[in-house]
Design a protein around this motif. Structure first.
Motif, PDB file in Angstrom:
ATOM      1  N   GLY A 203      -5.072  94.949 -28.094  1.00 29.34           N
ATOM      2  CA  GLY A 203      -5.113  93.547 -28.485  1.00 29.34           C
ATOM      3  C   GLY A 203      -6.242  92.798 -27.812  1.00 29.34           C
ATOM      4  O   GLY A 203      -6.964  92.016 -28.454  1.00 29.34           O
ATOM      5  N   VAL A 204      -6.418  93.043 -26.511  1.00 27.79           N
ATOM      6  CA  VAL A 204      -7.514  92.392 -25.781  1.00 27.79           C
ATOM      7  C   VAL A 204      -8.864  92.850 -26.336  1.00 27.79           C
ATOM      8  O   VAL A 204      -9.790  92.054 -26.528  1.00 27.79           O
ATOM      9  CB  VAL A 204      -7.412  92.687 -24.273  1.00 27.79           C
TER      10      VAL A 204
ATOM     11  N   ILE B 284       3.427  99.965 -24.275  1.00 23.30           N
ATOM     12  CA  ILE B 284       3.244  98.513 -24.254  1.00 23.30           C
ATOM     13  C   ILE B 284       1.859  98.169 -23.726  1.00 23.30           C
ATOM     14  O   ILE B 284       1.145  97.323 -24.286  1.00 23.30           O
ATOM     15  CB  ILE B 284       4.330  97.853 -23.383  1.00 23.30           C
ATOM     16  N   VAL B 285       1.467  98.844 -22.649  1.00 19.72           N
ATOM     17  CA  VAL B 285       0.151  98.591 -22.057  1.00 19.72           C
ATOM     18  C   VAL B 285      -0.958  98.912 -23.049  1.00 19.72           C
ATOM     19  O   VAL B 285      -1.911  98.140 -23.219  1.00 19.72           O
ATOM     20  CB  VAL B 285      -0.022  99.403 -20.753  1.00 19.72           C
TER      21      VAL B 285
ATOM     22  N   ALA C 125      -9.539  93.836 -29.329  1.00 23.51           N
ATOM     23  CA  ALA C 125      -9.752  93.210 -30.638  1.00 23.51           C
ATOM     24  C   ALA C 125     -10.178  91.751 -30.487  1.00 23.51           C
ATOM     25  O   ALA C 125     -11.043  91.256 -31.219  1.00 23.51           O
ATOM     26  CB  ALA C 125      -8.478  93.305 -31.472  1.00 23.51           C
ATOM     27  N   LEU C 126      -9.580  91.054 -29.526  1.00 23.57           N
ATOM     28  CA  LEU C 126      -9.930  89.645 -29.302  1.00 23.57           C
ATOM     29  C   LEU C 126     -11.367  89.512 -28.797  1.00 23.57           C
ATOM     30  O   LEU C 126     -12.100  88.600 -29.204  1.00 23.57           O
ATOM     31  CB  LEU C 126      -8.958  89.022 -28.307  1.00 23.57           C
ATOM     32  N   LEU C 127     -11.780  90.422 -27.913  1.00 28.80           N
ATOM     33  CA  LEU C 127     -13.154  90.391 -27.404  1.00 28.80           C
ATOM     34  C   LEU C 127     -14.145  90.714 -28.516  1.00 28.80           C
ATOM     35  O   LEU C 127     -15.216  90.088 -28.619  1.00 28.80           O
ATOM     36  CB  LEU C 127     -13.307  91.373 -26.246  1.00 28.80           C
ATOM     37  N   LYS C 128     -13.788  91.675 -29.358  1.00 30.29           N
ATOM     38  CA  LYS C 128     -14.652  92.012 -30.486  1.00 30.29           C
ATOM     39  C   LYS C 128     -14.777  90.833 -31.445  1.00 30.29           C
ATOM     40  O   LYS C 128     -15.880  90.516 -31.920  1.00 30.29           O
ATOM     41  CB  LYS C 128     -14.094  93.231 -31.223  1.00 30.29           C
ATOM     42  N   LYS C 129     -13.664  90.178 -31.712  1.00 29.31           N
ATOM     43  CA  LYS C 129     -13.675  89.009 -32.591  1.00 29.31           C
ATOM     44  C   LYS C 129     -14.568  87.906 -32.031  1.00 29.31           C
ATOM     45  O   LYS C 129     -15.257  87.200 -32.781  1.00 29.31           O
ATOM     46  CB  LYS C 129     -12.244  88.487 -32.753  1.00 29.31           C
ATOM     47  N   ALA C 130     -14.582  87.772 -30.690  1.00 27.79           N
ATOM     48  CA  ALA C 130     -15.406  86.753 -30.041  1.00 27.79           C
ATOM     49  C   ALA C 130     -16.850  87.208 -29.851  1.00 27.79           C
ATOM     50  O   ALA C 130     -17.655  86.486 -29.260  1.00 27.79           O
ATOM     51  CB  ALA C 130     -14.794  86.385 -28.695  1.00 27.79           C
TER      52      ALA C 130
END
Length: 465
Positions: free
Chosen positions: A103-104, A96-97, A106-111
């Motif tokens: 996920g985090v 899970i971790v 990927a979100l930072l890369k997207k930003a």
């Protein structure tokens, strides 16, 4: 050779405050570098705190449910005696971790946030040197956001190591300890102690205060104390822990008597402190407020364009506070007019049963005669009865102003009440009055009906009591 880097925003720490600030900075078009030198993306909460502990708590509750079905059974359900392979449970938790870490990332890369893994040390307020696997990097920034988080407090006479563990190690044990002694009766120690009791460990709690969870009023903590007593957890309140050796923890009881407790593991959970050492805070020239970095309602420090968010800024040391501060700071840097001035920051103890508190409680209004207080028991809620959540003394309580009926605080204790926390906070943040809650048609059958009924009771006309 040292690499050099210049950026608009430099964030130190990748916990819930830091990574949320990074994502929001990226969304706002700010050139941003995030330095992750701690537990990994997501910080303490995602890696060794909130998320993994709730996973272990969930697994423990599943195990307890199956255990109840063994023998004579429960609710007409029977099962064989269960067994636990904790190493497999921990592997599931770790999965899970990892999923959330990815996920985090990927979100930072997207930003378009540049993430650097390594330990940062500041030379001055806007310049730091980061030691990475590929060599050192010197980073200079126009704005710096400090989000270094917190760490477990270590007792000098019970240093971490071997069988003396912090919450971090308690979430990665390869077997359930036969005997676990928890030093500290706050929410972290109780959450983990209860989980291990459900998994079959013999558990003892040593708490220096006269009762568990001393920051909460007794009515909220009594159901938790009842669970502990009913499930054979050995309680030593008003007691002080001493040294540990040869499988025994020495304590001094409330009456001043020496006592030795057998322990396979000693879990020390006496609090957390802001992580202020080892990264050059002393070279930044920022003012302090005791052990915390001093900030104003913009999360600004005393040094221009240096900001601080999360546990570093003081109580309450909660992940959702850090996330909210991170968003505020990113928007301020982007030129928005923002302040961090919440009406309330709700808190949850994931004990058995759970506790929620938002806004003012009875201890905060003691002696005042201008406050209405009303309590509605979960035992009178159909949904609670149907899911076995009505037998532990749970309730929802509202506090409101006598003058204008404005909500001042809402608390609850009971199974699954953590899911009511956002409703409580929302009503307080919006400045709701009792009539607002009473006028909402609450879905039946749900636990949230207790919030409705408590508000009706405060107005003098509860329906189901």
């Amino acid at each position: 050779m040292t690499q050099t880097l210049k950026t608009k925003v430099l964030i130190i720490g990748a916990g819930t405050g830091g990574y949320v600030a990074g994502i929001r900075c990226g969304q706002l078009g700010l050139d941003t570098v995030l330095v992750d030198g701690g537990d990994g993306l997501g910080g303490t909460c995602l890696n060794v705190g909130c998320i993994p502990s709730k996973a272990i708590i969930h697994a423990a509750s599943k195990f307890e449910t199956v255990s109840k079905a063994a023998g004579e059974g429960t609710l007409g359900i029977t099962a064989s005696e269960p067994a636990i392979d904790l190493s497999k449970t921990v592997a599931w938790k770790d999965g899970i971790v990892r999923k959330l870490n990815n996920g985090v990332a990927a979100l930072l890369k997207k930003a378009k946030v540049k993430v650097i893994k390594g330990w940062a040390t500041f030379e001055d307020a806007k310049t730091c040197r980061v030691e990475t696997a590929d060599g050192p990097i010197t980073i200079t920034a126009e704005h710096v956001i400090l989000a270094t988080g917190s760490e477990p407090v270590e007792l000098p006479f019970l240093p971490f190591g071997g069988d003396v563990i912090s919450s971090t190690e308690a979430l990665s044990l390869d077997a359930v300890p036969g005997k676990l002694v928890v030093v500290g009766g706050g929410y972290i120690g109780l959450e983990l102690g209860i989980a291990y009791r459900k998994l079959g460990a013999q558990v003892a709690i040593v708490e220096m205060a006269e009762r568990i969870l001393p920051l909460y009023d007794k009515a909220l903590t009594d159901p938790v104390m009842k669970w502990l007593t009913d499930h054979g957890v050995e309680m030593h309140l008003g007691a002080r822990a001493g040294g540990f050796g040869d499988g025994k923890l020495s304590i001094t009881t409330k009456d001043g008597e020496p006592l030795s407790l057998d322990a396979d593991k000693v879990l020390v959970t006496v609090g957390r402190r802001p992580r202020t050492k080892g990264w050059g805070l002393e070279n930044m020239g920022v003012a302090m407020a005791g052990p915390f970095v001093k900030t104003d309602d913009r999360c600004a420090t005393s040094m221009r364009n240096v900001w601080a968010v999360g546990d570093l800024t003081g109580e309450p040391m909660l992940a959702h506070k850090g996330s909210a501060q991170g968003e505020v700071v990113a928007e301020i840097i982007a030129g928005h007019d923002r302040r961090f001035d919440p009406v309330t920051i709700a808190a949850v103890c994931f004990t058995e049963p759970e506790i929620v508190s938002a806004g003012l409680g009875p201890l905060d209004v003691a002696g005042r005669d201008d406050v209405i207080t009303a309590v509605f028991p979960l035992a009178a809620i159909g949904r609670a009865l149907a899911i076995e959540a009505a037998e532990d003394g749970g309730f929802v309580r509202v506090l409101a102003s006598k003058d204008d009926h404005r909500l001042l605080g809402v608390q609850a204790v009971g199974q699954h009440v953590a899911e009511l926390s956002n409703s409580f906070a929302q009503m307080l943040e919006m400045g709701a009055v009792l009539e607002d809650v009473a006028g909402i048609i609450h879905v039946h059958p749900t636990l949230s009906e207790a919030f409705h009924e408590a508000s009706l009771r405060a107005l003098g006309h509860a329906i189901h009591i």
